[in-house]
Scaffold this motif. Sequence first.
Motif, PDB file in Angstrom:
ATOM      1  N   SER A  39       1.843  -1.680  -3.509  1.00  0.00           N
ATOM      2  CA  SER A  39       1.777  -3.133  -3.404  1.00  0.00           C
ATOM      3  C   SER A  39       2.807  -3.639  -2.404  1.00  0.00           C
ATOM      4  O   SER A  39       3.717  -2.909  -1.992  1.00  0.00           O
ATOM      5  N   ALA A  74      -1.119   4.544  -1.820  1.00  0.00           N
ATOM      6  CA  ALA A  74      -1.247   3.086  -1.752  1.00  0.00           C
ATOM      7  C   ALA A  74      -0.099   2.469  -2.534  1.00  0.00           C
ATOM      8  O   ALA A  74       0.395   3.051  -3.506  1.00  0.00           O
ATOM      9  N   ASP A  89      -6.822  -0.752  -1.739  1.00  0.00           N
ATOM     10  CA  ASP A  89      -6.206  -2.077  -1.648  1.00  0.00           C
ATOM     11  C   ASP A  89      -6.637  -2.993  -2.791  1.00  0.00           C
ATOM     12  O   ASP A  89      -5.815  -3.708  -3.380  1.00  0.00           O
ATOM     13  N   ASN A 137      -3.997  -4.551  -5.460  1.00  0.00           N
ATOM     14  CA  ASN A 137      -3.820  -6.005  -5.586  1.00  0.00           C
ATOM     15  C   ASN A 137      -4.120  -6.473  -7.003  1.00  0.00           C
ATOM     16  O   ASN A 137      -3.427  -7.342  -7.551  1.00  0.00           O
ATOM     17  N   ASN A 193     -10.419   2.527   0.690  1.00  0.00           N
ATOM     18  CA  ASN A 193      -8.992   2.527   0.373  1.00  0.00           C
ATOM     19  C   ASN A 193      -8.797   1.945  -1.023  1.00  0.00           C
ATOM     20  O   ASN A 193      -9.767   1.574  -1.699  1.00  0.00           O
TER      21      ASN A 193
END
Length: 439
Positions: free
Chosen positions: A61, A59, A34, A38, A32
Amino acid sequence: MTGTSQERGYGLLSALKQGENYWIEAVLEKKNLDAVINFLHNITGKPVRITDRTGKVYACSEGVKMASADDHFVDIPQNGNSILIYDPAQRDLYYRADSSDGEAWIIIGNTGEAEYPAWLPYLEEVATAVKICIFIAHEKENMEHQFKKKLIEDILLWNASEIKELIRQNKYCLDLDKLYFVSIMEPVLDSKTDMETLYKHTLEWLKYHEDVVICSVWNEKYIIFICPNKYDLQTLESDDNWDNYLSYIRKHQKDIAKRFNIPTYFGIGRKYLITELHKSYQEALTALNISKLTGKKNSVTHYLNLGVFKLINLQETAMLRQFCAENLGRLLEHDRTTKGELLQTLRVLCDTDFDVNAAAQKMFLHFNTLRYRIKKIEELTGRQLDRILDRLNLFVAVKLHDLLLLNGLLGEPGSAEKEAADSTANNPAAQLMRRRSCL
């Protein structure tokens, strides 16, 4: 979070110095985005989204609103092959992570024009990882789509033996002993909307609304829905009330119009076992096409509400063609040999309830010119347009002619006949109707 975005970036240089391989390994290991999300969120202090070229969000935040299907899509500006696009009105920065075909985008929101130049090194650092992750996601989606396409093809084209084998393999919890029905959506696409984008939006929309077992693009023209029958929770009997489902479709139709500003047509068939579901497909397609041919805009039409047109679906194709020939044969031949417009004139008369004044206005004809054409139509068809039974026969013949022609089932002499035959080869509806006529 304190400090400027540049100061936050310096605090994360240890990650940046790993190079793009670090981020590639991160997305492949986690499967993924992530880590990338981030990282960029910490660097910028801004909301971050990653999308493909259709604007589908893969995706985002924390804090980014994702409460509806529309929230899962972003309008990507069309600006040639620009790698960087800044929208001052929305204060959004669009970064093309894949410079070749624009399949992946990083979007940073609430951005000042003076802020984003400092972020470019970080965006470049993660671009390849983003591109790879979106590519993998697309490959999975394509495999899923091909499986669904094969399953739907076997169901709708009546390959009973293949259906049972595919059901044993699939993850959609289809049950050979339960009832399902088919709903078909035909969008009127424009230059701003393609089928891929609409299909992805529909899949997201379904996650927030009623469950549909299978949804897939069909014949590059329709989106097909295979839907489970509902049962009364107290009596466990089949729920034959279609009102809830019709209101559900109209909500979907309204949301599509709001998002894409395009009209859509829906047709719905009756409930059958999986091995008989090709009948529901044919009924849904008939309902959709009849509603279009009778001039209904943005229609949602159930087969049960077709009235006399339900009889069309019960007849062999050869008999339907014969009915058209008996009522329109001489008129069609006249139009072919004289390049006339009598069929179109009769079609407009049908659509205006045989109101001569309304038909003349719609066709921009002088009243006397239309009266002459009506006299010629009556002469060639042997029907009198002031008689209700003759009107009914001609109305049904015109709509039936258009329906058969639309499905490639009404060959005409010369090139038109070849064109109809060619279209049948790639038309699932035509294939199914031809199979029925041979039974």
